[in-house]
Design a protein around this motif. Structure first.
Motif, PDB file in Angstrom:
ATOM      1  N   CYS A 168       1.738 -27.874  11.727  1.00 43.19           N
ATOM      2  CA  CYS A 168       2.934 -27.026  11.807  1.00 43.19           C
ATOM      3  C   CYS A 168       3.425 -26.669  10.402  1.00 43.19           C
ATOM      4  O   CYS A 168       3.336 -27.474   9.480  1.00 43.19           O
ATOM      5  N   CYS A 182       6.415 -26.250   9.443  1.00 43.54           N
ATOM      6  CA  CYS A 182       7.720 -26.783   9.055  1.00 43.54           C
ATOM      7  C   CYS A 182       7.582 -28.046   8.204  1.00 43.54           C
ATOM      8  O   CYS A 182       8.573 -28.556   7.702  1.00 43.54           O
ATOM      9  N   SER A 188       6.399 -31.012   9.278  1.00 42.00           N
ATOM     10  CA  SER A 188       6.623 -32.234  10.048  1.00 42.00           C
ATOM     11  C   SER A 188       5.394 -33.138  10.064  1.00 42.00           C
ATOM     12  O   SER A 188       5.492 -34.318  10.364  1.00 42.00           O
ATOM     13  N   CYS A 228       5.055 -29.000  18.046  1.00 41.71           N
ATOM     14  CA  CYS A 228       6.251 -28.940  17.191  1.00 41.71           C
ATOM     15  C   CYS A 228       6.988 -27.628  17.402  1.00 41.71           C
ATOM     16  O   CYS A 228       7.662 -27.474  18.417  1.00 41.71           O
ATOM     17  N   CYS A 229       6.858 -26.699  16.505  1.00 41.83           N
ATOM     18  CA  CYS A 229       7.715 -25.504  16.534  1.00 41.83           C
ATOM     19  C   CYS A 229       7.190 -24.365  17.421  1.00 41.83           C
ATOM     20  O   CYS A 229       7.864 -23.357  17.561  1.00 41.83           O
TER      21      CYS A 229
HETATM   22 ZN   LIG Z   1       7.321 -27.690  13.199  1.00 38.87          ZN
END
Ligand SMILES: [Zn+2]
Ligand SMILES: [Zn+2]
Length: 160
Positions: A147, A149, A151, A158-159
């Motif tokens: 991901c 972001c 993470s 996740c996103c």
């Molecule tokens: Zn994410």
């Protein structure tokens, strides 16, 4: 800016998996201690300037003939954006012209999205300046890829 010098540079530049610190990456450009050596370096420093809200730097590195009335205060009025990461797709230089294609990822209530742009740059008396860009739809990671972001999870978990 002394409180920001120990952070990993938001532009994501790294050498052999260790991120460059802000004060050895985009910091000297923001402080006018160093000039961007390439359109990509300028692009990175402009992304970091967006993250850090250094609007005067964004205006100073934008070719004046292409500002079309944009000022540091109009930039400051734009909506708050939670930037995640910068992804450079390609960059090239031909004489005094340069191009950088990138995706600048951000997160809002609806998930993550990116500004996907091919930006044009001109070198004027040794200074690379942003002129204009063409925007495209964001290209998202595959479901099993990391991901964006940061993470450490897969995108689909996740996103996405
Ligand atoms: Zn994410
Ligand atoms: Zn940087």
């Amino acid at each position: 800016m002394s409180n920001k010098t120990n952070i990993a540079c938001p532009c994501g530049m790294n050498t052999q998996h260790s991120p460059l610190l802000y004060d050895t990456c985009c910091g000297p450009l923001h402080a006018n201690a160093l000039k961007a050596a390439s359109p990509e370096q300028l692009m990175r420093s402009r992304y970091t300037a967006f993250v850090m809200k250094l609007y005067d730097y964004l205006i100073a590195t934008h070719h004046p003939e292409y500002l079309h009335g944009l000022t540091a205060s109009t930039l400051a009025q734009s909506p708050e954006i939670h930037w995640l990461t910068l992804q450079i797709i390609s960059s090239s230089i031909t004489d005094l012209q340069g191009q950088v294609e990138f995706q600048a990822w951000y997160k809002d209530e609806t998930g993550i999205d990116a500004i996907h742009e091919r930006s044009e740059f001109q070198c004027i008396e040794g200074d690379w300046l942003y002129t204009q860009g063409e925007q495209f739809d964001a290209i998202f990671p595959k479901r099993n890829q990391a991901c964006l972001c940061g993470s450490g999870k897969k995108f689909k978990q996740c996103c996405l």
